[in-house]
Design a protein around this motif. Structure first.
Motif, short mmCIF file in Angstrom:
data_model
loop_
_atom_site.label_atom_id
_atom_site.label_comp_id
_atom_site.label_asym_id
_atom_site.label_seq_id
_atom_site.Cartn_x
_atom_site.Cartn_y
_atom_site.Cartn_z
N VAL A 1 -6.50 -15.89 0.19
CA VAL A 1 -5.56 -14.83 -0.18
C VAL A 1 -6.20 -13.88 -1.19
N ARG A 2 -6.91 -14.43 -2.16
CA ARG A 2 -7.60 -13.58 -3.13
C ARG A 2 -8.55 -12.61 -2.43
N LEU A 3 -9.31 -13.11 -1.47
CA LEU A 3 -10.24 -12.25 -0.74
C LEU A 3 -9.50 -11.20 0.07
N GLN A 4 -8.42 -11.60 0.71
CA GLN A 4 -7.64 -10.65 1.51
C GLN A 4 -7.10 -9.51 0.65
N ILE A 5 -6.65 -9.85 -0.54
CA ILE A 5 -6.12 -8.82 -1.44
C ILE A 5 -7.24 -7.95 -1.98
N HIS B 1 -10.03 -7.15 -0.66
CA HIS B 1 -10.59 -6.27 0.39
C HIS B 1 -9.49 -5.79 1.34
N ARG B 2 -8.31 -5.51 0.78
CA ARG B 2 -7.15 -5.23 1.63
C ARG B 2 -7.34 -3.99 2.51
N ARG B 3 -8.03 -2.95 2.03
CA ARG B 3 -8.21 -1.77 2.87
C ARG B 3 -9.15 -2.06 4.04
N GLU B 4 -10.23 -2.80 3.77
CA GLU B 4 -11.14 -3.17 4.84
C GLU B 4 -10.45 -4.07 5.87
N VAL B 5 -9.62 -5.00 5.37
CA VAL B 5 -8.88 -5.88 6.27
C VAL B 5 -7.91 -5.07 7.13
N ALA C 1 -1.17 -10.76 3.72
CA ALA C 1 -0.89 -10.30 2.35
C ALA C 1 -1.34 -8.86 2.16
N PHE C 2 -2.37 -8.44 2.89
CA PHE C 2 -2.88 -7.07 2.73
C PHE C 2 -1.84 -6.02 3.11
N THR C 3 -0.85 -6.39 3.94
CA THR C 3 0.10 -5.38 4.42
C THR C 3 1.15 -5.01 3.38
N TRP C 4 1.40 -5.90 2.43
CA TRP C 4 2.47 -5.63 1.49
C TRP C 4 2.05 -5.67 0.02
N PHE C 5 0.88 -6.23 -0.28
CA PHE C 5 0.45 -6.28 -1.68
C PHE C 5 0.03 -4.89 -2.14
N GLN C 6 0.56 -4.47 -3.29
CA GLN C 6 0.20 -3.19 -3.89
C GLN C 6 -0.29 -3.45 -5.32
N PRO C 7 -1.53 -3.03 -5.64
CA PRO C 7 -2.06 -3.34 -6.97
C PRO C 7 -1.24 -2.73 -8.11
N GLU C 8 -0.52 -1.62 -7.83
CA GLU C 8 0.30 -1.00 -8.86
C GLU C 8 1.71 -1.57 -8.88
N GLY C 9 1.99 -2.54 -8.01
CA GLY C 9 3.32 -3.13 -7.93
C GLY C 9 3.55 -4.21 -8.95
#
Length: 219
Positions: free
Chosen positions: A107-111, A113-117, A178-186
């Motif tokens: 999950v850490r990796l997915q977050i 590199h979320r744009r690449e994923v 997780a990449f679809t909904w995680f937002q770093p500013e959230g």
């Protein structure tokens, strides 16, 4: 005649390699941003060059085509699968302990590199066929690793699951998306999300006290 210092040339080569890697990374970052915002088909090498303030030749000296840029980005997006398989091979402990660590790591990796994923999932149809197959192989290796661990946990009585392959698909899907909904500013912090999804994974396979396997992690 002046003698040449034998250490100078390797140092120069090393500096050149570092500079070239910085330039390559700049191109990829610009391409990631434009592919993500506008889509692969709507983005051109001209617009990427313009965004960087360089000529197309600057890009061509490192990437032969827009398709090669997409391949590099999608490989980065899919790399979490192979990295997690390699990580799993370093772990010890019972199946529940290892499952918690694997899901958290993935999950850490997915977050990170979320744009690449996201681009891999969205633009995989534009990949050359052989590259698409190579990336699919990474996903299959990840699934086999997770299925093997779940079967181990089932055989030991640690996990309460009917079908390890189905459970592996469900847990892998939960962690991947997780990449679809995680937002770093959230309001969520990446470490906390990774820990919570690991706890959910343990609950899903019937571990009664998942937090006992995650007590050392930030929440």
């Amino acid at each position: 005649m002046l003698s040449r210092n034998p250490t100078v040339q390797p140092e120069i080569n090393s500096i050149k390699a570092e500079v070239d890697e910085i330039k390559r990374r700049r191109i990829l970052e610009e391409a990631i941003g434009q592919f993500f915002d506008k889509g692969y088909e709507a983005t051109s090498l001209e617009s990427i060059a313009e965004g960087l303030g360089v000529t197309k030749q600057f890009i061509y000296s490192r990437f032969r085509s827009k398709a090669e840029l997409l391949v590099a980005i999608c490989h980065a997006g899919a790399a979490a699968a192979d990295q997690t398989v390699a990580f799993s091979a370093t772990l010890s402990g019972d199946p529940a302990q290892r499952l918690a660590q694997i899901i958290r790591y993935f999950v850490r990796l997915q977050i990170e590199h979320r744009r690449e994923v996201a681009l891999y999932f969205r633009e995989a149809k534009s990949l050359p066929a052989d590259e698409g197959l190579a990336i699919d192989s990474s996903k299959q290796r990840f699934h086999r690793m997770l299925r093997g661990l779940l079967n181990e946990g089932k055989a030991s009585g640690k996990f309460d699951i009917a079908d390890a392959s189905l459970a592996a698909s469900a847990l892998g899907g939960m962690a991947s998306w997780a990449f679809t909904w995680f937002q770093p500013e959230g309001r969520w912090v990446a470490e906390s999300v990774a820990t919570e999804l690991a706890a959910l994974a343990l609950r899903t396979v019937g571990v009664p006290d998942p937090l006992s396997y995650l007590a050392d992690e930030p929440r």
